[in-house]
Design an enzyme around this catalytic site. Structure first.
Site, short mmCIF file in Angstrom:
data_model
loop_
_atom_site.label_atom_id
_atom_site.label_comp_id
_atom_site.label_asym_id
_atom_site.label_seq_id
_atom_site.Cartn_x
_atom_site.Cartn_y
_atom_site.Cartn_z
N PHE A 1 0.88 -1.12 -0.01
CA PHE A 1 -0.12 0.07 0.22
C PHE A 1 0.88 1.19 -0.18
CE2 PHE A 1 0.51 -1.45 4.61
CZ PHE A 1 1.09 -0.32 5.08
N ASN B 1 -8.14 6.40 6.40
CA ASN B 1 -8.78 6.30 7.74
C ASN B 1 -8.85 7.62 8.54
OD1 ASN B 1 -6.01 6.88 8.45
ND2 ASN B 1 -5.83 4.66 9.28
N HIS C 1 -4.10 10.44 11.75
CA HIS C 1 -2.99 9.62 12.06
C HIS C 1 -2.33 9.72 13.52
CE1 HIS C 1 1.26 8.21 11.82
NE2 HIS C 1 1.48 9.10 12.66
#
Length: 185
Positions: free
Chosen positions: A66, A124, A127
């Site tokens: 990724f 998401n 961080h």
């Protein structure tokens, strides 16, 4: 019967928080949740990283499948970097974030920030540093001008308080007692 109280200790830990490009528009809302969770925002800046800077920041992820998508995503727009401080900042921030995969976070930690704001494993939303040492490295990366000094603990903290804080307090409180002002504030 005298109750024994533990000596007060100062443990202020710092961690790095990033609001990623796809949720920068939710910055105020996220900051409000951060503050209501007991964090202090010590420093904050908005910036846009180049793909090269993202590669350097996520160097520990280099070689993973990724990685190219991660650097492209993180350099796709502005992000907000913040230094958060509180007792056990790293672990508390990780707990507030929830699992890194937002889909799993919605199942297992539905009130976590990644469950609320994230889209998937890559996007998401936020961080957080994994450890105190990575927090120091990441804070230095995002805020190169910051000076991170170790926070004294144990005898070093007591020595500092005895040498610098107590004499100043003693002098100030003594002067206050001698004056006895009507409104000491």
């Amino acid at each position: 019967m005298q109750m024994l109280m533990p000596e007060p200790q100062i443990f202020v830990e710092r961690t790095l928080a990033l609001i990623k490009p796809d949720v920068v528009d939710k910055e105020e809302e996220i900051e409000d949740l951060i503050l209501r969770s007991g964090f202090l925002i010590v420093q904050k800046r908005t910036l846009q990283l180049s793909p090269e800077q993202c590669s350097n920041f996520y160097a520990d992820q280099y070689g993973k499948v990724f990685f190219p998508n991660l650097t492209a995503y993180m350099s796709s727009g502005p992000l907000v970097a913040m230094v958060l401080a509180r007792h056990c900042a790293v672990s508390c921030w990780k707990e507030l974030l929830g699992p890194s995969n937002s889909i799993r976070a919605r199942r297992t930690h539905p009130h976590s920030l990644r469950a609320i704001y994230g889209t998937d494993d890559l996007r998401n939303a936020l961080h957080g540093s994994l450890s105190i040492s990575s927090a120091e490295r990441e804070i230095r990366f995002m805020f190169p001008e910051v000076i991170l000094e170790p926070i004294p603990a144990g005898q070093r903290a007591r020595d500092y308080l005895n040498l610098y804080v107590k004499p100043t307090l003693l002098a100030g409180l003594t002067a206050l007692c001698k004056e006895k002002p009507a409104d000491p504030m």
